[in-house]
Design an enzyme around this catalytic site. Structure first.
Site, PDB file in Angstrom:
ATOM      1  N   GLU A 175       0.722  -0.992   0.008  1.00 24.75           N
ATOM      2  CA  GLU A 175      -0.144   0.077   0.111  1.00 24.75           C
ATOM      3  C   GLU A 175       0.822   1.288   0.036  1.00 24.75           C
ATOM      4  OE1 GLU A 175      -0.270  -2.663   2.206  1.00 24.75           O
ATOM      5  OE2 GLU A 175      -2.542  -3.212   1.973  1.00 24.75           O
ATOM      6  N   PHE A 214     -10.399  -7.869  15.577  1.00 23.75           N
ATOM      7  CA  PHE A 214      -9.360  -8.315  14.658  1.00 23.75           C
ATOM      8  C   PHE A 214      -9.110  -6.958  13.933  1.00 23.75           C
ATOM      9  CE2 PHE A 214      -8.691 -10.284  10.722  1.00 23.75           C
ATOM     10  CZ  PHE A 214      -7.592 -10.720  10.746  1.00 23.75           C
ATOM     11  N   GLN A 215      -7.917  -6.458  13.756  1.00 26.71           N
ATOM     12  CA  GLN A 215      -7.239  -5.668  12.878  1.00 26.71           C
ATOM     13  C   GLN A 215      -7.736  -4.294  13.080  1.00 26.71           C
ATOM     14  OE1 GLN A 215      -8.290  -7.072   8.692  1.00 26.71           O
ATOM     15  NE2 GLN A 215      -6.191  -7.888   8.636  1.00 26.71           N
ATOM     16  N   VAL A 269      15.684   8.549  -2.715  1.00 27.71           N
ATOM     17  CA  VAL A 269      16.511   9.271  -1.944  1.00 27.71           C
ATOM     18  C   VAL A 269      17.737   8.638  -1.550  1.00 27.71           C
ATOM     19  CG1 VAL A 269      16.497  10.013   0.746  1.00 27.71           C
ATOM     20  CG2 VAL A 269      14.528  10.567  -0.604  1.00 27.71           C
ATOM     21  N   PHE A 272      24.596   6.584   0.850  1.00 30.96           N
ATOM     22  CA  PHE A 272      24.390   7.989   1.175  1.00 30.96           C
ATOM     23  C   PHE A 272      24.621   7.966   2.724  1.00 30.96           C
ATOM     24  CE2 PHE A 272      21.876  11.770   2.588  1.00 30.96           C
ATOM     25  CZ  PHE A 272      22.275  12.785   1.708  1.00 30.96           C
TER      26      PHE A 272
HETATM   27  C1  LIG Z   1      18.984  13.515   0.301  1.00 32.47           C
HETATM   28  C2  LIG Z   1      18.287  14.663   0.001  1.00 32.47           C
HETATM   29  C3  LIG Z   1      19.078  15.891  -0.354  1.00 32.47           C
HETATM   30  C4  LIG Z   1      18.773  17.133  -0.459  1.00 32.47           C
HETATM   31  N1  LIG Z   1      19.524  18.319  -0.521  1.00 32.47           N
HETATM   32  C5  LIG Z   1      19.033  19.370  -1.148  1.00 32.47           C
HETATM   33  C6  LIG Z   1      19.843  20.363  -1.457  1.00 32.47           C
HETATM   34  O1  LIG Z   1      21.220  20.249  -1.312  1.00 32.47           O
HETATM   35  N2  LIG Z   1      19.647  21.351  -2.054  1.00 32.47           N
HETATM   36  C7  LIG Z   1      18.142  21.884  -2.311  1.00 32.47           C
HETATM   37  O2  LIG Z   1      17.677  22.548  -2.749  1.00 32.47           O
HETATM   38  N3  LIG Z   1      17.355  20.587  -1.675  1.00 32.47           N
HETATM   39  C8  LIG Z   1      17.942  19.474  -1.476  1.00 32.47           C
HETATM   40  N4  LIG Z   1      16.938  18.573  -1.079  1.00 32.47           N
HETATM   41  C9  LIG Z   1      15.416  18.743  -1.130  1.00 32.47           C
HETATM   42  C10 LIG Z   1      14.839  19.763   0.071  1.00 32.47           C
HETATM   43  O3  LIG Z   1      14.718  18.967   1.041  1.00 32.47           O
HETATM   44  C11 LIG Z   1      13.798  20.393  -0.344  1.00 32.47           C
HETATM   45  O4  LIG Z   1      12.652  19.436  -0.746  1.00 32.47           O
HETATM   46  C12 LIG Z   1      13.720  21.362  -1.372  1.00 32.47           C
HETATM   47  O5  LIG Z   1      14.928  22.189  -1.139  1.00 32.47           O
HETATM   48  C13 LIG Z   1      12.551  22.276  -1.496  1.00 32.47           C
HETATM   49  O6  LIG Z   1      12.281  22.866  -2.782  1.00 32.47           O
HETATM   50  P1  LIG Z   1      11.254  23.842  -2.891  1.00 32.47           P
HETATM   51  O7  LIG Z   1      11.454  24.886  -1.756  1.00 32.47           O
HETATM   52  O8  LIG Z   1      11.432  24.330  -4.474  1.00 32.47           O
HETATM   53  O9  LIG Z   1       9.870  23.338  -2.531  1.00 32.47           O
HETATM   54  P2  LIG Z   1       8.761  23.199  -1.706  1.00 32.47           P
HETATM   55  O10 LIG Z   1       9.540  22.888  -0.408  1.00 32.47           O
HETATM   56  O11 LIG Z   1       7.668  22.244  -2.126  1.00 32.47           O
HETATM   57  O12 LIG Z   1       8.235  24.766  -1.330  1.00 32.47           O
HETATM   58  C14 LIG Z   1       7.570  25.343  -2.233  1.00 32.47           C
HETATM   59  C15 LIG Z   1       6.966  26.730  -1.563  1.00 32.47           C
HETATM   60  O13 LIG Z   1       6.406  27.349  -2.714  1.00 32.47           O
HETATM   61  C16 LIG Z   1       4.986  27.665  -2.417  1.00 32.47           C
HETATM   62  N5  LIG Z   1       4.270  27.952  -3.497  1.00 32.47           N
HETATM   63  C17 LIG Z   1       3.595  26.637  -4.002  1.00 32.47           C
HETATM   64  N6  LIG Z   1       2.974  27.101  -5.067  1.00 32.47           N
HETATM   65  C18 LIG Z   1       3.242  28.428  -5.153  1.00 32.47           C
HETATM   66  C19 LIG Z   1       2.600  29.630  -6.096  1.00 32.47           C
HETATM   67  N7  LIG Z   1       1.986  29.319  -7.115  1.00 32.47           N
HETATM   68  N8  LIG Z   1       3.215  30.734  -5.837  1.00 32.47           N
HETATM   69  C20 LIG Z   1       3.825  31.167  -4.708  1.00 32.47           C
HETATM   70  N9  LIG Z   1       4.360  30.105  -3.809  1.00 32.47           N
HETATM   71  C21 LIG Z   1       4.027  28.886  -4.078  1.00 32.47           C
HETATM   72  C22 LIG Z   1       4.613  26.770  -1.187  1.00 32.47           C
HETATM   73  O14 LIG Z   1       3.692  27.282  -0.201  1.00 32.47           O
HETATM   74  C23 LIG Z   1       6.032  26.475  -0.429  1.00 32.47           C
HETATM   75  O15 LIG Z   1       6.158  27.265   0.563  1.00 32.47           O
HETATM   76  C24 LIG Z   1      17.437  17.362  -0.764  1.00 32.47           C
HETATM   77  C25 LIG Z   1      16.444  16.201  -0.397  1.00 32.47           C
HETATM   78  C26 LIG Z   1      16.852  14.997  -0.162  1.00 32.47           C
HETATM   79  C27 LIG Z   1      15.999  13.845  -0.369  1.00 32.47           C
HETATM   80  C1  LIG Z   2      12.367   4.862   4.686  1.00 33.36           C
HETATM   81  C2  LIG Z   2      13.701   5.284   5.051  1.00 33.36           C
HETATM   82  N1  LIG Z   2      14.695   4.645   5.833  1.00 33.36           N
HETATM   83  C3  LIG Z   2      16.128   5.045   6.051  1.00 33.36           C
HETATM   84  C4  LIG Z   2      16.090   6.190   5.450  1.00 33.36           C
HETATM   85  C5  LIG Z   2      17.682   6.782   5.898  1.00 33.36           C
HETATM   86  N2  LIG Z   2      18.367   6.676   4.431  1.00 33.36           N
HETATM   87  C6  LIG Z   2      18.711   7.944   3.854  1.00 33.36           C
HETATM   88  S1  LIG Z   2      19.330   7.572   2.256  1.00 33.36           S
HETATM   89  C7  LIG Z   2      19.692   5.810   2.754  1.00 33.36           C
HETATM   90  C8  LIG Z   2      20.545   4.970   1.989  1.00 33.36           C
HETATM   91  C9  LIG Z   2      19.989   4.727   0.664  1.00 33.36           C
HETATM   92  O1  LIG Z   2      20.541   3.612   0.050  1.00 33.36           O
HETATM   93  P1  LIG Z   2      20.488   3.273  -1.485  1.00 33.36           P
HETATM   94  O2  LIG Z   2      19.072   3.130  -1.759  1.00 33.36           O
HETATM   95  O3  LIG Z   2      21.207   1.889  -1.726  1.00 33.36           O
HETATM   96  O4  LIG Z   2      21.033   4.435  -2.295  1.00 33.36           O
HETATM   97  P2  LIG Z   2      22.621   5.043  -2.137  1.00 33.36           P
HETATM   98  O5  LIG Z   2      22.621   5.998  -1.277  1.00 33.36           O
HETATM   99  O6  LIG Z   2      23.406   3.805  -1.810  1.00 33.36           O
HETATM  100  O7  LIG Z   2      22.972   5.274  -3.485  1.00 33.36           O
HETATM  101  C10 LIG Z   2      18.955   5.552   3.825  1.00 33.36           C
HETATM  102  C11 LIG Z   2      19.151   4.457   4.823  1.00 33.36           C
HETATM  103  C12 LIG Z   2      15.460   7.063   4.777  1.00 33.36           C
HETATM  104  N3  LIG Z   2      15.569   8.159   4.161  1.00 33.36           N
HETATM  105  N4  LIG Z   2      14.196   6.565   4.465  1.00 33.36           N
END
Ligand SMILES: Cc1cc2nc3c(=O)[nH]c(=O)nc-3n(C[C@H](O)[C@H](O)[C@H](O)COP(=O)(O)OP(=O)(O)OC[C@H]3O[C@@H](n4cnc5c(N)ncnc54)[C@H](O)[C@@H]3O)c2cc1C
Ligand SMILES: Cc1ncc(C[n+]2csc(CCOP(=O)(O)OP(=O)(O)O)c2C)c(N)n1
Length: 575
Positions: free
Chosen positions: A51, A113-114, A383, A468
Site C-alpha cells: 500500500e 481483529f485488525q 532518496v 548516502f
Molecule cells: C537526500 C536529499 C538531499 C537534499 N539536498 C538538497 C539540496 O542540497 N538543495 C536543495 O535545494 N534541496 C535539497 N533537497 C530537497 C529539500 O529537502 C527540499 O525538498 C527542497 O529544497 C524544497 O524545494 P522547494 O523550496 O522548491 O519546494 P517546497 O518545499 O515544496 O516549497 C515550495 C514553496 O512554494 C510555495 N508555493 C507553491 N505554489 C506557489 C505559487 N504558485 N506561488 C507562490 N508560492 C507557491 C509553497 O507554499 C512552498 O512554500 C534534498 C532532499 C533529499 C531527499
Molecule cells: C524509509 C527510510 N529509511 C531510512 C532512511 C535513511 N536513509 C537515507 S538515504 C539511505 C540509503 C539509501 O541507500 P540506497 O538506496 O542504496 O542508495 P545509495 O545512497 O546507496 O545510492 C538511508 C538508509 C530514509 N531516508 N528513509
C-alpha cells in the site's frame, strides 16, 4: 440491476471529481469499493503489492497532473501501510485522497481483529481525516475531503467501515461541483509598491526560486533580466526553473553547486519566490530577504525575512514587473554565471568514463541517462545518492519532469512514483534512478510493472551499500557500519519476473544497455555496478570537530571533489 450502495456512491463521486484510477490492494473491508469499480469503465483499480506504493503512485500522479489522485488500503494493516507514502504526498503538497477502509462499525472500540484508529493515525499527514459511520454522510464527507485535498493541496482521508460501504445509499448522486483551477492571488498595491521600491534600491539581487515558480517561467526570466539577478533554485524548483534560463546558476544546498551557494551569500538582496528551501545554514546572514509565497504561514519559516508578501509567483511578478526599473550593473550576475560555468564543468568532468574501469562512476551513468532519455521523459530518483545524481546531471527542458521524495526524504520512492507516472502517461518514457537499497525496500512492486503492463525503465545504481548513509557517517567521523548490502543479481531477478533485465559492469556497457532498455517495448531493469564512495568530505573539515553534527549542519557544498569548500563550518559553526 444498478446497485446503489454507499460504495457505489463513493465511486460515482470520485468519477465526478475526475479520478480515473485508484491505487491500492484489495481486502475484505474494501470489497464494496473494488466490486463497484469492477463494473465501471471510467475508473480503474490499480493493484500494487504494498500500500505504501499505492500512496507514492497517487502522489506522483497528483504532482504531474496537478489534479486529485486516489489510493486505498483495507482495514488495519492495509491502510497502515499507506502511511509513509501519504506523509510524502502531504509534505509535497499534492492533492491525494486516501480511502482507509475500517473494520465493521459495530466492532469499533472492542479491540477487534485488525482494529486501528485511522482518524488518529492519519491526522498528522492530512488536512482532513473523518469517518463515515452512517450512509447519510455519503457523499458529503467525501466531498468535503476532496475539496480540502484540492483547495489546501495535500492529503485527505476518508475512513469507511466495510459494512457501511455495503449498505444502501441514502443519497443518489454527488452534489458538489469540484474546484478546478486556482484563483489568482497577488499582494495588495501597497505591498507591491514596497517590494518594487526595495528591489529598485538594491544593488546585488539574487533570486532563490522553488516549486512555486511552476507556470511562471516567463515572468521569472523577465524579472531576473530587469534585476540583473542570478537565479538559484531549490531542488523542487529544478524542473520549472533550470531550462532556457540564461540566469540559471544552479542549485544551492549541500548537494548543490558552489555557484548557487555563492550567488546567495554574496547578494545584498535575496528574492525568494515560491520556495521553502529548508536548510537555514545556506541563507545569507546579512542580506535583505524578500519572500513571496502563496501561503502566509511559510513566510520567514527558514530565514529572517525583511519583507514577506502573500501571492502566487506568476501573478505577483506580472503585477510587479511594470514597477521594476531595469538595472544596468551586471557585475554580480556575470560573476555568478562565470562561477556556474566552472562549477558545471567540474561536475561534468566527474561524469567522464574510464574505459574498462569497474565499478563505474555513478555520475557517468546519470549523464548517460540524461543524454539518452526522451525529450519529455519523466524521471523519479530515490532518496540516497540517486537524488544527488538527478539534481546534478538530469537536464530539464520544460517538458521533462522530475519526481522524488524531496520534502519527506523517504527511501524507496522512485519505483512506486514511476508506477504512478507511467499509469498516468502510458505513452511517455518513465525512468527511475533507483538505489540498490531503495529498490529492494519496495521490491515487490517490481512485479506490478509486469502485471499492469507498465514499460517503466528502472535503473539500479548498485553500490552494495546504503551509500548516502555511509557519507553521513563519514561526515560525523564514525566508521561505516550497518550499511553493507548483500544484493541479488537484480537483472536476473527482473528476468524472473518477466521484465527485461540488463547489467553494465564497465563504462562501455552503460550506453548500449540503457539504449536497449529505453527502446524495449515493455518494462526493463538496468543494473549498473557503481562506485561505492564517490563523494568525499571537504578536506578542511576535521572529523573530530564534526562529531554531533549531521551532514546537513555543514555549511559547505559537496562538489564531488572536495577541492572547493565554501564558507566552511570551521569559521562559522565551530567558533
Ligand atoms: C537526500 C536529499 C538531499 C537534499 N539536498 C538538497 C539540496 O542540497 N538543495 C536543495 O535545494 N534541496 C535539497 N533537497 C530537497 C529539500 O529537502 C527540499 O525538498 C527542497 O529544497 C524544497 O524545494 P522547494 O523550496 O522548491 O519546494 P517546497 O518545499 O515544496 O516549497 C515550495 C514553496 O512554494 C510555495 N508555493 C507553491 N505554489 C506557489 C505559487 N504558485 N506561488 C507562490 N508560492 C507557491 C509553497 O507554499 C512552498 O512554500 C534534498 C532532499 C533529499 C531527499
Ligand atoms: C524509509 C527510510 N529509511 C531510512 C532512511 C535513511 N536513509 C537515507 S538515504 C539511505 C540509503 C539509501 O541507500 P540506497 O538506496 O542504496 O542508495 P545509495 O545512497 O546507496 O545510492 C538511508 C538508509 C530514509 N531516508 N528513509
Amino acid at each position: 440491476m444498478t446497485k446503489n450502495r454507499v460504495a457505489d456512491l463513493l465511486v460515482d463521486t470520485l468519477i465526478a471529481a475526475g479520478v480515473k484510477q485508484i491505487f491500492g490492494l484489495a481486502g475484505d473491508s474494501l470489497n464494496g469499493i473494488t466490486d463497484s469499480i469492477r463494473t465501471r469503465e471510467n475508473i480503474r483499480w490499480m493493484p500494487v503489492r504494498h500500500e505504501e506504493s499505492a500512496a507514492f503512485a497517487a502522489g506522483a500522479e497528483a504532482h504531474l497532473t496537478g489534479r486529485l489522485a486516489a489510493c486505498a488500503g483495507s482495514c488495519g494493516p492495509g491502510n497502515l501501510h499507506l502511511i509513509n507514502g501519504l506523509y510524502d504526498c502531504h509534505r509535497s503538497r499534492v492533492p491525494v485522497l486516501a480511502i482507509a477502509a475500517q473494520i465493521p462499525s459495530q466492532e469499533i472500540g472492542s479491540q477487534y481483529f485488525q482494529e486501528t484508529h485511522p482518524e488518529l493515525i492519519f491526522r498528522e499527514c492530512s488536512h482532513y481525516c473523518e469517518t463515515v459511520s452512517e450512509p447519510e454522510q455519503m457523499p458529503r464527507i467525501l466531498e468535503i475531503a476532496i475539496q480540502t485535498a484540492i483547495a489546501r493541496r495535500g492529503v485527505a482521508v476518508v475512513v469507511l467501515p466495510g459494512n457501511i460501504a455495503m449498505r444502501q445509499a441514502v443519497h443518489k448522486q454527488p452534489r458538489v461541483h469540484f474546484l478546478d483551477g486556482t484563483p489568482s492571488i497577488r499582494p495588495g498595491d501597497e505591498d507591491l509598491a514596497a517590494l518594487a521600491g526595495m528591489l529598485n534600491r538594491a544593488g546585488k539581487v539574487t533570486i532563490l526560486g522553488g516549486a512555486g515558480c511552476a507556470g511562471a517561467h516567463e515572468e521569472l526570466i523577465e524579472t531576473a533580466a530587469k534585476l540583473q539577478a542570478p537565479i538559484v533554485h531549490a531542488l523542487r524548483g529544478k524542473e520549472f526553473i533550470e531550462y532556457e534560463n540564461p540566469f540559471d546558476v544552479g542549485m544551492t544546498g549541500l548537494l548543490g553547486f558552489s555557484s548557487g551557494y555563492y550567488a546567495m551569500m554574496e547578494c545584498d538582496t535575496l528574492l525568494m519566490l515560491g520556495t521553502d528551501f529548508p536548510y537555514q545554514q545556506f541563507y545569507p546572514d546579512k542580506a535583505t530577504i524578500i519572500q513571496v509565497d502563496i501561503r502566509g504561514e511559510q513566510i520567514g519559516r527558514r530565514a529572517k525575512v525583511d519583507k514577506g508578501v502573500v501571492g502566487e509567483v506568476k501573478t505577483t511578478l506580472r503585477a510587479l514587473l511594470p514597477k521594476l526599473e531595469t538595472k544596468t550593473g551586471t557585475a554580480h550576475l556575470d560573476a555568478a554565471r562565470k562561477h556556474y560555468r566552472s562549477a558545471r564543468k567540474g561536475l561534468d568532468d566527474l561524469a567522464a568514463s574510464e574505459p574498462g574501469k569497474s565499478p563505474i562512476h555513478p555520475q557517468f551513468v546519470a549523464k548517460a541517462i540524461d543524454e539518452l532519455a526522451a525529450e519529455d521523459a519523466i524521471f523519479s530518483c530515490d532518496v540516497g545518492t540517486p537524488t544527488i545524481w538527478a539534481a546534478r546531471y538530469l537536464t530539464m527542458n520544460g517538458k521533462r519532469r522530475l519526481l522524488g521524495s524531496f520534502n519527506h526524504g523517504s527511501m524507496a520512492n522512485a519505483l512506486p512514483q514511476a508506477i504512478g507516472a507511467q499509469s498516468t502517461y502510458p505513452d511517455r518514457q518513465v525512468v527511475t534512478l533507483s538505489g540498490d537499497g531503495g529498490v529492494s525496500m519496495l521490491l515487490g512492486d517490481l512485479l506490478t510493472l509486469r502485471q499492469l503492463k507498465l514499460p517503466v525503465k528502472v535503473v539500479v545504481f548498485n553500490n552494495h551499500a546504503l551509500g548516502f548513509v555511509e557519507l553521513e557517517m563519514k561526515a560525523v567521523g564514525i566508521l561505516d557500519f550497518a550499511t553493507e548490502l548483500t544484493n541479488p543479481d537484480f537483472a536476473k531477478l527482473a528476468e524472473s519476473a518477466d521484465i527485461l533485465g540488463l547489467r553494465a559492469t564497465t563504462p562501455e556497457e552503460v550506453r548500449p544497455v540503457l539504449t536497449q532498455a529505453f527502446e524495449h517495448d515493455g518494462p526493463a531493469l538496468v543494473e549498473v555496478a557503481v562506485n561505492r564512495q564517490e563523494l568525499s568530505m571537504p578536506p578542511t573539515i576535521q572529523l573530530d570537530q564534526m562529531v554531533g553534527f549531521s551532514l546537513y549542519m555543514i555549511r559547505a557544498v559537496l562538489n564531488g571533489r572536495s577541492d572547493e569548500v565554501v564558507d566552511l563550518a570551521l569559521s562559522n559553526l565551530f567558533r
